[in-house]
Design an enzyme around this catalytic site. Structure first.
Site, PDB file in Angstrom:
ATOM      1  N   TYR A 125       0.845  -1.191   0.000  1.00 55.35           N
ATOM      2  CA  TYR A 125       0.000   0.000   0.000  1.00 55.35           C
ATOM      3  C   TYR A 125       0.886   1.250   0.000  1.00 55.35           C
ATOM      4  O   TYR A 125       2.021   1.224   0.460  1.00 55.35           O
ATOM      5  CB  TYR A 125      -1.027   0.018   1.124  1.00 55.35           C
ATOM      6  CG  TYR A 125      -0.536  -0.141   2.550  1.00 55.35           C
ATOM      7  CD1 TYR A 125       0.196   0.843   3.189  1.00 55.35           C
ATOM      8  CD2 TYR A 125      -0.888  -1.269   3.295  1.00 55.35           C
ATOM      9  CE1 TYR A 125       0.593   0.709   4.509  1.00 55.35           C
ATOM     10  CE2 TYR A 125      -0.494  -1.414   4.617  1.00 55.35           C
ATOM     11  CZ  TYR A 125       0.248  -0.428   5.211  1.00 55.35           C
ATOM     12  OH  TYR A 125       0.641  -0.567   6.522  1.00 55.35           O
ATOM     13  N   CYS A 126       0.349   2.315  -0.592  1.00 58.36           N
ATOM     14  CA  CYS A 126       1.084   3.584  -0.764  1.00 58.36           C
ATOM     15  C   CYS A 126       2.479   3.349  -1.354  1.00 58.36           C
ATOM     16  O   CYS A 126       3.489   3.754  -0.773  1.00 58.36           O
ATOM     17  CB  CYS A 126       1.183   4.333   0.558  1.00 58.36           C
ATOM     18  SG  CYS A 126       1.674   6.071   0.376  1.00 58.36           S
TER      19      CYS A 126
END
Length: 272
Positions: A141-142
């Site tokens: 994620y990110c």
């Protein structure tokens, strides 16, 4: 972070569950202003937030973002939208956040800001004799080109905020807990928030096996306190002086203004 330099040290790791992540962003904006104005020397701030999902601005524009937010809230998370770059991340009481706040010099590029943090974390964890890479971990994620990983598994992400002559380079370090469970939480958020509708940006297709905590990667239980001790030791080894401090009256006034602004922006971003 040259040797023999003076740094303010603001430790907010023990403020507890009522300390909201929006407050952190307002604090860093305030410190950027005073460091940028040279009313303050360079500052390091450490902070912990409990059960919080920090969304990016782009996340807040997903077609069914309210369904995604509702899912996260049902799982017991507070949900906010950050004012610096990046996409959704998890914060909890086993994740240490560090902000390095320095004056924005012309020669100090965006990459220089990221490199400053990467070098600092590599030194912090040097006793473990592992290779820490800074590169994008696809499936995390990110994701970003300054994801920090060991053996291809991401344990930290870096963002940067430049405002009023100051630079705040911020990192989250997953000390303990399950990287895979955190990744699954964000994966479910995207499933609810997108629901196969077209999106204006390429959101990450998350694979839980791409993420882990330092405890999982090093085979040793690390706590926030463990990392804090390593942080302090790193400064000592560099010959730098840390001055424990808190916000000045000027910074508190700036903070109150910034916090109100961030709350309003957050409400608009989540259509509250």
């Amino acid at each position: 972070m040259d040797r023999n330099t003076q740094w303010r040290f603001i430790d907010q790791t023990t403020l507890g569950p009522t300390f909201n992540a929006l407050q952190s962003f307002a604090i860093d904006d305030s410190l950027c202003t005073t460091v940028g104005n040279e009313d303050s020397i360079s500052t390091i701030r450490t902070w912990v937030h409990h059960n919080t999902i920090v969304l990016g601005i782009q996340d807040s524009r997903l077609p069914h973002v309210q369904d995604g937010v509702s899912y996260l809230q049902e799982q017991g998370y507070d949900v906010i939208v950050r004012n610096s770059g990046g996409l959704a991340v998890v914060l909890d009481d086993e994740i240490l956040n560090i902000s390095l706040i320095v004056k924005d010099e012309k020669k100090f590029s965006i990459n220089d800001g990221y490199d400053l943090m990467v070098q600092f974390i590599q030194e912090m964890l040097s006793s473990y004799k592992v290779t820490i890479e800074a590169k994008e971990i696809v499936g995390s994620y990110c994701p970003g080109s300054y994801d920090l990983s060991i053996g291809g598994k991401k344990f930290a992400g870096i963002s940067q905020r430049r405002i009023r002559g100051g630079v705040a380079v911020q990192i989250y370090l997953c000390a303990a807990g399950s990287g895979a469970i955190r990744a699954e939480t964000i994966k479910h958020f995207y499933n609810y928030a997108v629901q196969d509708k077209p999106t204006k940006f390429a959101y990450p297709i998350i694979k839980k096996e791409t993420m882990a905590s330092l405890s999982e990667l090093l085979g040793e239980q690390l706590s926030i306190q463990t990392l804090m001790l390593k942080l302090l030791t790193t400064f000592k080894n560099r010959g730098a002086s840390l001055h424990p401090d808190q916000l000045t009256s000027q910074e508190i006034e700036l903070y109150q203004h910034n916090y109100e602004r961030i709350i309003e922006r957050n409400k608009k971003a989540l259509n509250e």
